[in-house]
Design an enzyme around this catalytic site. Structure first.
Site, mmCIF file in Angstrom:
data_model
loop_
_atom_site.group_PDB
_atom_site.id
_atom_site.type_symbol
_atom_site.label_atom_id
_atom_site.label_comp_id
_atom_site.label_asym_id
_atom_site.label_seq_id
_atom_site.Cartn_x
_atom_site.Cartn_y
_atom_site.Cartn_z
ATOM 1 N N ASN A 59 -4.212 -4.915 15.867
ATOM 2 C CA ASN A 59 -4.142 -4.021 17.115
ATOM 3 C C ASN A 59 -2.715 -4.508 18.153
ATOM 4 O O ASN A 59 -2.689 -5.481 18.866
ATOM 5 C CB ASN A 59 -5.302 -4.081 17.947
ATOM 6 C CG ASN A 59 -6.118 -3.315 17.059
ATOM 7 O OD1 ASN A 59 -6.539 -3.667 15.983
ATOM 8 N ND2 ASN A 59 -6.904 -2.326 18.020
ATOM 9 N N LYS A 75 -2.795 5.250 4.629
ATOM 10 C CA LYS A 75 -2.019 3.957 4.596
ATOM 11 C C LYS A 75 -2.344 3.394 3.285
ATOM 12 O O LYS A 75 -1.219 2.829 2.626
ATOM 13 C CB LYS A 75 -2.424 3.166 5.636
ATOM 14 C CG LYS A 75 -1.890 3.534 7.217
ATOM 15 C CD LYS A 75 -0.296 3.416 7.458
ATOM 16 C CE LYS A 75 0.060 4.245 8.486
ATOM 17 N NZ LYS A 75 1.462 4.041 8.698
ATOM 18 N N ASP A 130 13.842 10.447 14.153
ATOM 19 C CA ASP A 130 12.578 10.671 14.994
ATOM 20 C C ASP A 130 12.479 11.971 15.338
ATOM 21 O O ASP A 130 13.336 12.566 16.036
ATOM 22 C CB ASP A 130 12.553 9.801 16.311
ATOM 23 C CG ASP A 130 11.100 9.411 16.813
ATOM 24 O OD1 ASP A 130 10.761 8.351 16.706
ATOM 25 O OD2 ASP A 130 10.248 10.575 17.245
ATOM 26 N N LEU A 159 10.464 12.970 17.853
ATOM 27 C CA LEU A 159 10.238 12.876 19.404
ATOM 28 C C LEU A 159 8.813 13.470 19.600
ATOM 29 O O LEU A 159 8.713 14.005 20.811
ATOM 30 C CB LEU A 159 11.460 13.233 19.990
ATOM 31 C CG LEU A 159 12.531 12.718 19.916
ATOM 32 C CD1 LEU A 159 13.688 13.268 20.799
ATOM 33 C CD2 LEU A 159 12.537 11.221 20.197
ATOM 34 N N TYR A 177 -7.306 7.819 8.316
ATOM 35 C CA TYR A 177 -6.055 7.331 8.824
ATOM 36 C C TYR A 177 -5.735 6.005 7.649
ATOM 37 O O TYR A 177 -4.536 6.031 7.315
ATOM 38 C CB TYR A 177 -5.990 6.656 10.208
ATOM 39 C CG TYR A 177 -5.200 5.712 10.464
ATOM 40 C CD1 TYR A 177 -3.824 6.360 10.782
ATOM 41 C CD2 TYR A 177 -5.240 4.379 10.576
ATOM 42 C CE1 TYR A 177 -2.634 5.313 10.971
ATOM 43 C CE2 TYR A 177 -4.217 3.488 11.072
ATOM 44 C CZ TYR A 177 -3.039 4.013 11.113
ATOM 45 O OH TYR A 177 -1.810 3.046 11.293
ATOM 46 N N SER A 198 -1.430 -1.083 7.875
ATOM 47 C CA SER A 198 -2.307 -0.989 9.059
ATOM 48 C C SER A 198 -3.696 -1.885 8.272
ATOM 49 O O SER A 198 -3.922 -1.894 7.200
ATOM 50 C CB SER A 198 -2.944 0.102 9.344
ATOM 51 O OG SER A 198 -4.099 0.224 10.389
#
Ligand code: UFG
Length: 329
Positions: A169, A144, A31, A33, A140, A116
């Site tokens: 969601n 995906k 990650d 971060l 976005y 998504s």
């Protein structure tokens, strides 16, 4: 099992890391971060790094030699993606290609992908199932959908298989109260409403009241993050058993309007915070509700927290604990 988890310090990733860690899996969390937190990684080893760093990725993939990769790391805000599409293609598509290349070199063949509901765009049928066309209406969702196509092509060409989980969601916080959502500038409805109740924002804007829905505001299918975490654990088991690629929606099959969510947040918090009706937000479809029959039938997943009030309660408890932590610091 050894599992390489990208974005495992983030909101959804950290809940999945917790669920996998409890099952005894050996985890390497990768990650950068940028939106994740070290404290959120309750199991496994955290390595700070970016998916643009191919040298590091190749090294870790070779040394750790996982059986599977779960890929959460991504940029996730619909409205920001409309303003900054290149950032989204870079973070979500280029970086996923890097990860897939490193996996191929290390012969890692099992992949769980965070997709998504945004891939559907404005679905013709609601609830929408996985056979519906991908017609994203914002960058976005487009990123995906592009990655899902790449995965499909890879699984046809190589000894490689994946499950793409299409999240609706995601909301709420860990029912044990250890982890939850913490972004510098949260945009998601429930978090935004709770922070408004806490007084961190002056008022909550409702983006659009003239949508073709019963009360004119957008409808979404809110799924508790712990239920989504179990969907990952069960999908991974299913993938390892069947060795077959698949795509699965993750939601409860019914939605709530923005106004209904706002009323629930007011009821749970007992705070009547100010709300204003504002213009539509770019890239928002009117209604997104999942048909998750495939996930249930194939993996045996069943929701445990299909209750908006409960979801909001867990998120509210987390928000209040954050305040206490800030005061204590
Ligand atoms: N909304 C408001 N006011 C706010 C925030 C949100 O009215 O302050 C509205 C939005 O316009 C939308 C709804 O609340 O109609 C939900 O918005 P969120 O920002 O909470 O979530 P989105 O539906 O935009 O997106 C989320 C994830 C995406 C995912 C999508 C799938 O961020 O990654 O759900 O349904 F693709």
């Amino acid at each position: 099992m050894k599992i390489f988890v990208t974005g495992g310090a983030g909101y959804i990733g950290s809940h999945v890391v917790k669920a996998l860690g409890r099952e005894g899996h050996d985890l390497l969390v990768f990650d950068n971060l940028s939106t994740g937190h070290e404290w959120a990684v309750l199991y496994g080893q955290l390595i700070k790094g970016d998916l643009s760093n191919m040298t590091l990725l190749k090294k870790l993939m070779k040394e750790f030699n996982p059986e599977a990769v779960i890929h959460f790391a991504a940029s996730i805000q619909v409205e920001e993606s409309v303003r900054e599409p290149l950032k989204y293609y870079e973070d979500n598509v280029c970086n996923t290609i890097n990860l897939l290349k490193a996996m191929k070199l290390a012969k890692v063949r099992n992949f769980i992908y965070s997709s998504s509901a945004a891939v559907y765009g404005i679905p013709v049928n609601v609830p929408v199932d996985e056979t519906a066309d991908m017609k994203p209406i914002n960058p976005y969702g487009a990123t995906k959908a592009v990655v899902e196509q790449i995965l499909k092509d890879m699984s046809a060409a190589d000894d490689f298989r994946y499950i793409a989980l299409r999240y609706f969601n995601v909301a709420g916080a860990d029912t044990d109260g250890h982890i939850g959502q913490l972004y510098k500038n949260p945009t998601h409805l429930i978090t935004r409403a709770l922070k408004t109740a806490k007084g961190e924002f002056e008022k909550l804007s409702i983006y659009g009241t003239g949508y073709p829905t019963p009360d004119g505001t957008c409808i979404r299918d809110y799924i508790h993050v712990d239920d989504l975490a179990r969907a990952h654990v069960q999908s991974l088991d299913h993938l390892m058993d069947t060795k077959k690629s698949d795509i699965m929606n993750c939601g409860y099959g019914h939605g709530f309007s923005v106004k209904e969510v706002v009323s629930t947040v007011k009821k749970v918090t007992g705070i009547d915070f100010p709300v204003e009706e504002a213009a539509r937000r770019a890239g928002d479809p009117p209604a997104l509700v999942a048909c998750s029959d495939r996930l249930k039938a194939k993996t045996g997943w069943e929701p445990r927290h299909d209750d908006l009030e409960f979801i909001v309660k867990t998120a509210w408890k987390w928000e209040k604990d954050l305040t206490r932590k800030a005061y204590a610091a």
